[in-house]
Write a protein that holds these residues in place. Sequence first.
Motif, PDB file in Angstrom:
ATOM      1  N   ARG A 213       0.805  -1.218   0.000  1.00  8.99           N
ATOM      2  CA  ARG A 213       0.000   0.000   0.000  1.00  8.99           C
ATOM      3  C   ARG A 213       0.841   1.273   0.000  1.00  8.99           C
ATOM      4  O   ARG A 213       0.310   2.371  -0.164  1.00  8.99           O
ATOM      5  CB  ARG A 213      -0.919  -0.006   1.222  1.00  8.99           C
ATOM      6  N   ALA A 214       2.153   1.137   0.175  1.00 11.22           N
ATOM      7  CA  ALA A 214       3.005   2.308   0.344  1.00 11.22           C
ATOM      8  C   ALA A 214       3.353   3.007  -0.968  1.00 11.22           C
ATOM      9  O   ALA A 214       3.771   4.174  -0.947  1.00 11.22           O
ATOM     10  CB  ALA A 214       4.298   1.904   1.060  1.00 11.22           C
ATOM     11  N   HIS A 215       3.201   2.307  -2.102  1.00  9.53           N
ATOM     12  CA  HIS A 215       3.597   2.881  -3.386  1.00  9.53           C
ATOM     13  C   HIS A 215       2.576   2.498  -4.454  1.00  9.53           C
ATOM     14  O   HIS A 215       1.854   1.501  -4.314  1.00  9.53           O
ATOM     15  CB  HIS A 215       4.979   2.371  -3.806  1.00  9.53           C
ATOM     16  N   PRO A 216       2.522   3.255  -5.560  1.00  9.86           N
ATOM     17  CA  PRO A 216       1.638   2.881  -6.669  1.00  9.86           C
ATOM     18  C   PRO A 216       2.123   1.624  -7.376  1.00  9.86           C
ATOM     19  O   PRO A 216       3.282   1.210  -7.225  1.00  9.86           O
ATOM     20  CB  PRO A 216       1.706   4.095  -7.600  1.00  9.86           C
ATOM     21  N   HIS A 217       1.222   1.022  -8.161  1.00  5.89           N
ATOM     22  CA  HIS A 217       1.509  -0.215  -8.879  1.00  5.89           C
ATOM     23  C   HIS A 217       1.291  -0.006 -10.373  1.00  5.89           C
ATOM     24  O   HIS A 217       0.400   0.741 -10.787  1.00  5.89           O
ATOM     25  CB  HIS A 217       0.628  -1.347  -8.355  1.00  5.89           C
ATOM     26  N   ALA A 218       2.103  -0.710 -11.155  1.00  3.98           N
ATOM     27  CA  ALA A 218       1.976  -0.604 -12.598  1.00  3.98           C
ATOM     28  C   ALA A 218       0.622  -1.099 -13.082  1.00  3.98           C
ATOM     29  O   ALA A 218       0.110  -0.630 -14.092  1.00  3.98           O
ATOM     30  CB  ALA A 218       3.100  -1.373 -13.288  1.00  3.98           C
ATOM     31  N   GLY A 219       0.037  -2.069 -12.353  1.00  4.79           N
ATOM     32  CA  GLY A 219      -1.252  -2.630 -12.739  1.00  4.79           C
ATOM     33  C   GLY A 219      -1.088  -3.980 -13.408  1.00  4.79           C
ATOM     34  O   GLY A 219      -0.106  -4.239 -14.110  1.00  4.79           O
TER      35      GLY A 219
END
Length: 353
Positions: A213-219
Amino acid sequence: MSDLLALDLAGSAFERGRGQGVARDRAEQVRAATVGRVATARAEGLIDADARDYLAAQYAFHEAVDPDGLAEMVGIAAGFELDPQEMFAHLHLGTLRDLKGGGRLEDGCSSWAVGQGPDGPLVVKNRDFFGTHLGIQTVARHEGPDVATGAMLCLGSLGSPGAYSSGINARGFALADTQVAVRTHRVGWLRYFLMGRLLARCATVAQALDLIRAHPHAGGGTLVMADASGATAAVELGAAGPQVTQGPVVWRTNHYVSPALGADTLLPQGDVIAGNSGRRFAHLAATLPGQDWDGAAAQRLMATHDPAPICQHGADDGTMTIASAVYSCAAPGLLVCPQNPCSGDWRHHPLTG
């Protein structure tokens, strides 16, 4: 019988990556399965100016949040005398295809985790792939200064980061992934790097969820995980934000099921893995809850062909189950079948000893 290389890798992330080069007799197959696929994609026009810009942004992101993961990849490239930028592009080929509207799901998989049973918590996965990784699959033990959890044991492939499928660490935290083609991507964690960092840094599901949850994800893609306390979770790694399900048993195949991300799934027409993902998910949903699962029962389930092809044989498009894994969180180790699990060719790999 399929070969399964056992590697014992120690040292810095770069040194462990370079250590894969001990299998230089497989170098041409590694080249074909990695940078060779990039060359084909480039010839098909997949890697255009937009793709290059995205890859550059992704590289900068991982330099900031995961220097150890990049160091491992650069070490792998050095071990096989390959271009590290081409290796980085290889790890993003599924994402780049999605950005062009989607393509075939060469990497599929069915995964689940259970928090309690006769053998304690388990994480289980069938690794479905197009066959290019037959002969270069590995079970690798990693130990080094960046592995804060002591050591980790991963099922993966030569030419790819350690946890390029699944793994477990000495604290009894285990995880496995599945591929999902999606409509939406952004700059953020690529799953193949994220998995290694989770195993290196996290002793529990709770710690893993905090990192996720600490960073965005590429998806694209999902994770299932469990720890020695019996906690489990399934995570859909959407670009809009991860969606988490927790409970006594969790499972995922090759589509999103959460209300927030379900519509983001791409289901390529005529794709065998995409076409049977719903059947596999429904079979797991009907079979997993309410039973006591031990390692032997998990092996039998993963060998299922009917009513859903949990064990796939590539009859329609060549996509097949190239390995099956059962991780034990109570006594960290791996039961692995390096081919279709219905073959019965299971082998035990303890994390220590």
